[in-house]
Design an enzyme around this catalytic site. Structure first.
Site, PDB file in Angstrom:
ATOM      1  N   HIS A  39       0.816  -1.219   0.000  1.00  0.00           N
ATOM      2  CA  HIS A  39       0.000   0.000   0.000  1.00  0.00           C
ATOM      3  C   HIS A  39       0.852   1.272   0.000  1.00  0.00           C
ATOM      4  O   HIS A  39       0.348   2.356  -0.276  1.00  0.00           O
ATOM      5  CB  HIS A  39      -0.977   0.004   1.189  1.00  0.00           C
ATOM      6  CG  HIS A  39      -0.359   0.331   2.521  1.00  0.00           C
ATOM      7  ND1 HIS A  39       0.003  -0.634   3.435  1.00  0.00           N
ATOM      8  CD2 HIS A  39      -0.055   1.520   3.100  1.00  0.00           C
ATOM      9  CE1 HIS A  39       0.481  -0.055   4.519  1.00  0.00           C
ATOM     10  NE2 HIS A  39       0.480   1.255   4.337  1.00  0.00           N
ATOM     11  N   ASP A  78       0.115  -7.510   1.573  1.00  0.00           N
ATOM     12  CA  ASP A  78       0.531  -6.105   1.712  1.00  0.00           C
ATOM     13  C   ASP A  78       2.052  -5.976   1.730  1.00  0.00           C
ATOM     14  O   ASP A  78       2.629  -5.262   2.559  1.00  0.00           O
ATOM     15  CB  ASP A  78      -0.072  -5.484   2.965  1.00  0.00           C
ATOM     16  CG  ASP A  78       0.023  -3.948   2.952  1.00  0.00           C
ATOM     17  OD1 ASP A  78       0.171  -3.372   1.853  1.00  0.00           O
ATOM     18  OD2 ASP A  78      -0.047  -3.342   4.044  1.00  0.00           O
ATOM     19  N   SER A  85       4.794   2.645   7.791  1.00  0.00           N
ATOM     20  CA  SER A  85       4.439   1.458   7.012  1.00  0.00           C
ATOM     21  C   SER A  85       5.615   0.984   6.168  1.00  0.00           C
ATOM     22  O   SER A  85       6.223   1.768   5.430  1.00  0.00           O
ATOM     23  CB  SER A  85       3.253   1.761   6.103  1.00  0.00           C
ATOM     24  OG  SER A  85       2.086   1.974   6.859  1.00  0.00           O
TER      25      SER A  85
END
Length: 283
Positions: free
Chosen positions: A130, A160, A235
């Protein structure tokens, strides 16, 4: 700046003896007053000079005695301080952070981005899918501030995860991958990345839970839960144990209504992320 003017003392007025209270003047025969003769001018000058000399000498002697009897002002006491620690004495989490930081990068994608970390000596970087959002080319910023162009060579949206590749692997420092299967609740961990664009940020916490079910890429997956502060921009960055080994890929947070970190973050276990990265690199 205005001063306070020249220092002045009180003005003294000398009264005649007759006017001084409590003083009795002996009475003698009164005679007609006579006008005293003015002394020669030369004698006045000599007398004035003698008075000034005697007064100056007396003042000097008094000042010398005052100086001899005075105690020297004590020197200001220095506050106690420890000796500077040698740079080689880093230990604990400081040494862990210093060992891992060179392997962590910031990932820029348009106006967004996240974090990542180097996984081998061939220029491959692991991050979240993402973060790259299906882009083919991104920019990575190394820990020393250098910027490199990187190609997205593969993604796994269900997990992911994504792998980037730069053309100059000699500029990169691979991280050491550990085993998430060896983690226990309460173990110390560090989260490293670029929260809110603040590259090289290190936060500390513990493993709060293992095999916590969360939704990643639209499907439920198990993750390592931690209370190390993770915010947008973290992230794709590594979650590392106290030995500096990567045990997870930071990927999500539980946020309150106001957003931001509330002490509940999630990382993809490295035991699951590493085989996916290897498969992407092979293919």
């Amino acid at each position: 700046m205005r001063g306070l003017g020249n220092p002045r003392g009180p003005e003294f007025v000398t009264l005649p003896v007759e006017d001084r209270p409590g003083v009795t003047v002996p009475q003698g025969p009164r005679t007609a007053p006579t006008t005293p003769k003015a002394p020669p001018r030369g004698r006045l000058l000599v007398a004035a000079a003698l008075v000034a000399a005697v007064t100056g000498a007396a003042a000097g002697v008094a000042g010398a005695r005052l100086f001899e009897g005075s105690e020297p002002a004590p020197a200001a006491a220095a506050l106690p301080r420890v000796a500077p620690a040698p740079s080689a004495s880093l230990g604990g989490l400081s040494a862990t952070a210093a060992r891992v930081l060179p392997s962590v990068v910031s990932v820029e994608v348009g106006r967004g981005g996240g974090s990542g970390f180097v996984v081998d000596d061939r220029g491959h970087i692991l991050t979240n899918a993402h973060v790259v959002q299906g882009s083919d080319q991104v920019t990575v910023i190394l820990n020393d501030g250098r910027r490199l162009s990187a190609q997205v060579i593969g993604e796994d949206d269900d997990e992911d995860l994504a792998v980037l590749e730069v053309s100059y692997p000699g500029d990169l420092t691979p991280a050491m991958l550990g085993r998430s299967g060896d983690l226990a609740v309460g173990d110390q961990v560090l989260a490293i990345g670029s929260p809110l664009g603040l590259s090289g940020t290190v936060t500390a916490g513990i493993v709060s839970a293992l095999d916590r079910e969360v939704r990643l890429g639209g499907a439920p997956r198990t993750a390592v839960q931690t209370d190390a502060s993770i915010n947008p921009g973290n992230s794709g960055g590594p979650l590392v144990n106290a030995r500096g080994e990567v045990v997870g890929v930071n990927t999500a947070i539980a946020a309150g209504r106001g957003g931001g970190n509330i002490g509940i973050g999630f990382a993809i276990p490295i035991d699951r992320a590493a085989p996916i990265a290897e498969r992407i690199i092979r293919n």
